[in-house]
Design an enzyme around this catalytic site. Structure first.
Site, PDB file in Angstrom:
ATOM      1  N   ARG A   1       0.873  -1.172   0.000  1.00 47.48           N
ATOM      2  CA  ARG A   1       0.000   0.000   0.000  1.00 47.48           C
ATOM      3  C   ARG A   1       0.911   1.223   0.000  1.00 47.48           C
ATOM      4  O   ARG A   1       2.009   1.178   0.573  1.00 47.48           O
ATOM      5  CB  ARG A   1      -0.882   0.049   1.263  1.00 47.48           C
ATOM      6  CG  ARG A   1      -2.021  -0.954   1.293  1.00 47.48           C
ATOM      7  CD  ARG A   1      -3.139  -0.575   0.325  1.00 47.48           C
ATOM      8  NE  ARG A   1      -4.283  -1.470   0.405  1.00 47.48           N
ATOM      9  CZ  ARG A   1      -4.475  -2.528  -0.381  1.00 47.48           C
ATOM     10  NH1 ARG A   1      -3.603  -2.825  -1.319  1.00 47.48           N
ATOM     11  NH2 ARG A   1      -5.556  -3.281  -0.244  1.00 47.48           N
TER      12      ARG A   1
ATOM     13  N   GLU B   1      -3.718   7.496  -4.520  1.00 48.56           N
ATOM     14  CA  GLU B   1      -3.945   6.972  -5.867  1.00 48.56           C
ATOM     15  C   GLU B   1      -5.435   6.990  -6.221  1.00 48.56           C
ATOM     16  O   GLU B   1      -6.267   6.837  -5.324  1.00 48.56           O
ATOM     17  CB  GLU B   1      -3.394   5.537  -5.969  1.00 48.56           C
ATOM     18  CG  GLU B   1      -4.032   4.566  -4.987  1.00 48.56           C
ATOM     19  CD  GLU B   1      -3.416   3.171  -5.048  1.00 48.56           C
ATOM     20  OE1 GLU B   1      -2.176   3.036  -5.047  1.00 48.56           O
ATOM     21  OE2 GLU B   1      -4.209   2.211  -5.081  1.00 48.56           O
TER      22      GLU B   1
ATOM     23  N   HIS C   1      -1.620   0.287  -9.736  1.00 44.75           N
ATOM     24  CA  HIS C   1      -2.213  -0.645  -8.761  1.00 44.75           C
ATOM     25  C   HIS C   1      -2.927  -1.781  -9.490  1.00 44.75           C
ATOM     26  O   HIS C   1      -4.139  -1.965  -9.356  1.00 44.75           O
ATOM     27  CB  HIS C   1      -3.180   0.083  -7.813  1.00 44.75           C
ATOM     28  CG  HIS C   1      -3.485  -0.710  -6.565  1.00 44.75           C
ATOM     29  ND1 HIS C   1      -3.899  -0.142  -5.393  1.00 44.75           N
ATOM     30  CD2 HIS C   1      -3.424  -2.054  -6.311  1.00 44.75           C
ATOM     31  CE1 HIS C   1      -4.085  -1.086  -4.474  1.00 44.75           C
ATOM     32  NE2 HIS C   1      -3.803  -2.260  -5.021  1.00 44.75           N
TER      33      HIS C   1
HETATM   34  P1  NAP Z   1      -0.268 -11.419   4.934  1.00 43.96           P
HETATM   35  O1  NAP Z   1      -0.055 -12.840   4.580  1.00 43.96           O
HETATM   36  O2  NAP Z   1      -1.152 -11.097   6.088  1.00 43.96           O
HETATM   37  O3  NAP Z   1       1.183 -10.766   5.152  1.00 43.96           O
HETATM   38  C1  NAP Z   1       1.285  -9.467   5.622  1.00 43.96           C
HETATM   39  C2  NAP Z   1       2.663  -9.176   6.166  1.00 43.96           C
HETATM   40  O4  NAP Z   1       2.536  -7.934   6.883  1.00 43.96           O
HETATM   41  C3  NAP Z   1       3.182 -10.223   7.141  1.00 43.96           C
HETATM   42  O5  NAP Z   1       4.517 -10.503   6.841  1.00 43.96           O
HETATM   43  C4  NAP Z   1       3.061  -9.539   8.483  1.00 43.96           C
HETATM   44  O6  NAP Z   1       4.104  -9.771   9.378  1.00 43.96           O
HETATM   45  C5  NAP Z   1       3.184  -8.078   8.129  1.00 43.96           C
HETATM   46  N1  NAP Z   1       2.558  -7.264   9.180  1.00 43.96           N
HETATM   47  C6  NAP Z   1       1.252  -7.277   9.565  1.00 43.96           C
HETATM   48  N2  NAP Z   1       1.064  -6.394  10.564  1.00 43.96           N
HETATM   49  C7  NAP Z   1       2.278  -5.838  10.824  1.00 43.96           C
HETATM   50  C8  NAP Z   1       2.726  -4.866  11.752  1.00 43.96           C
HETATM   51  N3  NAP Z   1       1.878  -4.287  12.623  1.00 43.96           N
HETATM   52  N4  NAP Z   1       4.034  -4.514  11.740  1.00 43.96           N
HETATM   53  C9  NAP Z   1       4.877  -5.095  10.864  1.00 43.96           C
HETATM   54  N5  NAP Z   1       4.513  -6.030   9.960  1.00 43.96           N
HETATM   55  C10 NAP Z   1       3.227  -6.390   9.949  1.00 43.96           C
HETATM   56  O7  NAP Z   1      -0.863 -10.595   3.713  1.00 43.96           O
HETATM   57  P2  NAP Z   1      -0.718 -10.898   2.158  1.00 43.96           P
HETATM   58  O8  NAP Z   1      -1.837 -11.739   1.712  1.00 43.96           O
HETATM   59  O9  NAP Z   1       0.685 -11.306   1.859  1.00 43.96           O
HETATM   60  O10 NAP Z   1      -0.980  -9.413   1.572  1.00 43.96           O
HETATM   61  C11 NAP Z   1      -0.118  -8.351   1.915  1.00 43.96           C
HETATM   62  C12 NAP Z   1      -0.651  -7.042   1.411  1.00 43.96           C
HETATM   63  O11 NAP Z   1      -0.425  -6.911   0.029  1.00 43.96           O
HETATM   64  C13 NAP Z   1      -2.174  -6.834   1.532  1.00 43.96           C
HETATM   65  O12 NAP Z   1      -2.556  -6.501   2.848  1.00 43.96           O
HETATM   66  C14 NAP Z   1      -2.411  -5.723   0.555  1.00 43.96           C
HETATM   67  O13 NAP Z   1      -2.276  -4.465   1.202  1.00 43.96           O
HETATM   68  C15 NAP Z   1      -1.288  -5.899  -0.451  1.00 43.96           C
HETATM   69  N6  NAP Z   1      -1.810  -6.305  -1.767  1.00 43.96           N
HETATM   70  C16 NAP Z   1      -1.573  -5.511  -2.844  1.00 43.96           C
HETATM   71  C17 NAP Z   1      -2.045  -5.881  -4.086  1.00 43.96           C
HETATM   72  C18 NAP Z   1      -1.771  -5.054  -5.310  1.00 43.96           C
HETATM   73  O14 NAP Z   1      -2.575  -5.078  -6.234  1.00 43.96           O
HETATM   74  N7  NAP Z   1      -0.670  -4.335  -5.373  1.00 43.96           N
HETATM   75  C19 NAP Z   1      -2.795  -7.044  -4.237  1.00 43.96           C
HETATM   76  C20 NAP Z   1      -3.017  -7.835  -3.112  1.00 43.96           C
HETATM   77  C21 NAP Z   1      -2.514  -7.457  -1.891  1.00 43.96           C
HETATM   78  P3  NAP Z   1       4.426 -11.172  10.075  1.00 43.96           P
HETATM   79  O15 NAP Z   1       5.117 -11.965   9.016  1.00 43.96           O
HETATM   80  O16 NAP Z   1       5.295 -10.780  11.197  1.00 43.96           O
HETATM   81  O17 NAP Z   1       3.087 -11.744  10.466  1.00 43.96           O
END
Ligand code: NAP
Length: 312
Positions: free
Chosen positions: A231, A260, A278
């Site tokens: 994000r 955005e 995005h």
């Molecule tokens: P996920 O499996 O929940 O992974 C999120 C990561 O964020 C984990 O490594 C987690 O850390 C870390 N995190 C969460 N809370 C935190 C905090 N308070 N401080 C530090 N680190 C923290 O999520 P995902 O499915 O991989 O998705 C990740 C993100 O990608 C989504 O939330 C979304 O914003 C973004 N996304 C973007 C697109 C795009 O089109 N560009 C598409 C899909 C998703 P830990 O490893 O320590 O648990």
């Protein structure tokens, strides 16, 4: 009276599928919910939500029988989950089905930035290849050191791909993970100082705001490349722009931005930035899977079954 409200702009295919499954009421944005008549709002128990504008407690209060917000997307930072919790409302998202596409885009953007594909393409298209000769040399990507900020579902897919590019994999997560020998860093500044490429795959929201700080960007340095598919909020964007303009950061490849699609015009002027609109999960196959999972969660809710991918 329908029990389902669809908020957002859905494709014709997704809209048709929603109509067939739930015959919902549609509004373009959460801000329009209050304009629905009271009888319609009172009957709504589930929302199919799509978009990045805020879904806050005031919108929830306009839907007194609401029990489910089914988000289209894995990132649910637009939804005030604490407010939903306080009202006994469940939230679901669409994890995993989009991991491959987002990881593919992250790797593609890194290659595009490092190998200067945008500029090289312009060189060929404009006739300079014919008139001036071969394009300038650029940097080798394979075999470098990659740092993943947030080794979650998407982060791990990115790391797996970069490992296949013969890279040394480093990562930040709040605790060390079971990995094939990758190096855990408890401090993001230390991570940035140990790598050539930093790829951000954190969740969005208040807790990770400006997690990639000016100090992290400084540590990545003039030869470093920052890739962000998470994000816009996770990066200190003002510090990023300053560092890119001053040459204190080598380059960036960004799919997400603050504000955005109305992104900071300073980005447009920077030759060392790859900009994507995005579109991380934006393939026909993945968007269909996301929409399907969103509908499956709503169907489970209406049937009184366990939700497939609950957030709270
Ligand atoms: P996920 O499996 O929940 O992974 C999120 C990561 O964020 C984990 O490594 C987690 O850390 C870390 N995190 C969460 N809370 C935190 C905090 N308070 N401080 C530090 N680190 C923290 O999520 P995902 O499915 O991989 O998705 C990740 C993100 O990608 C989504 O939330 C979304 O914003 C973004 N996304 C973007 C697109 C795009 O089109 N560009 C598409 C899909 C998703 P830990 O490893 O320590 O648990």
């Amino acid at each position: 009276m329908t029990k389902t409200l669809a908020i957002g702009t859905f494709t014709d295919t997704d809209r048709t599928a929603l109509v067939e499954a739930f015959d919902p009421v549609f509004v373009a944005a959460a801000g329009e919910v209050a304009d629905l008549d009271a009888a319609t709002r009172d009957a709504i128990t589930a929302v199919a939500f799509k978009g990045h504008a805020a879904f806050d407690g005031a919108v929830m209060d306009a839907l007194p029988a609401l029990g489910l917000i089914a988000n289209y997307g894995v990132g649910y930072d637009a939804i005030d989950v604490a407010a939903a919790d306080a009202r006994g409302i469940k939230v679901t998202n669409t994890p995993d089905v989009l991991n491959d596409d987002v990881a593919d885009l992250a790797v593609g953007m890194l290659l595009m930035q490092g190998r200067e594909m945008e500029h090289a393409s312009a060189w060929a298209r404009s006739g300079q290849w014919k008139d001036k000769g071969e394009y300038r040399l650029n940097r080798k990507i394979s075999g470098g050191r990659a740092g993943i900020v947030g080794l979650g579902r998407i982060g791990r897919e990115i790391a797996d791909r970069l490992a296949a590019f013969k890279m040394e994999i480093h990562y930040f997560s709040r605790s060390a993970k079971d990995t094939p020998g990758w190096t855990h860093h408890a401090d993001p500044v230390a991570l940035a100082g140990a790598v050539d490429y930093l790829i951000v795959s954190l969740v969005g929201g208040a807790e990770t705001e400006k997690f990639v700080s000016a100090g992290v960007i400084e540590a990545l340095g003039p030869d470093g490349i920052l890739v962000n598919i998470s994000r816009g909020s996770t990066v200190d964007e003002a510090a990023l722009l300053d560092a890119l303009e001053d040459g204190r950061l080598g380059g960036a490849a960004l799919d997400v931005f603050l504000g955005e699609p109305d992104i900071d015009p300073r980005f447009h002027a920077l030759p060392n930035v790859v900009i994507q609109p995005h579109q991380g999960s934006g393939t026909h196959q993945t968007r269909a899977a996301m929409a399907g999972l969103q509908r499956d969660n709503i169907a489970a809710f209406h049937a009184g079954d366990a939700l497939l991918t609950p957030v709270n």
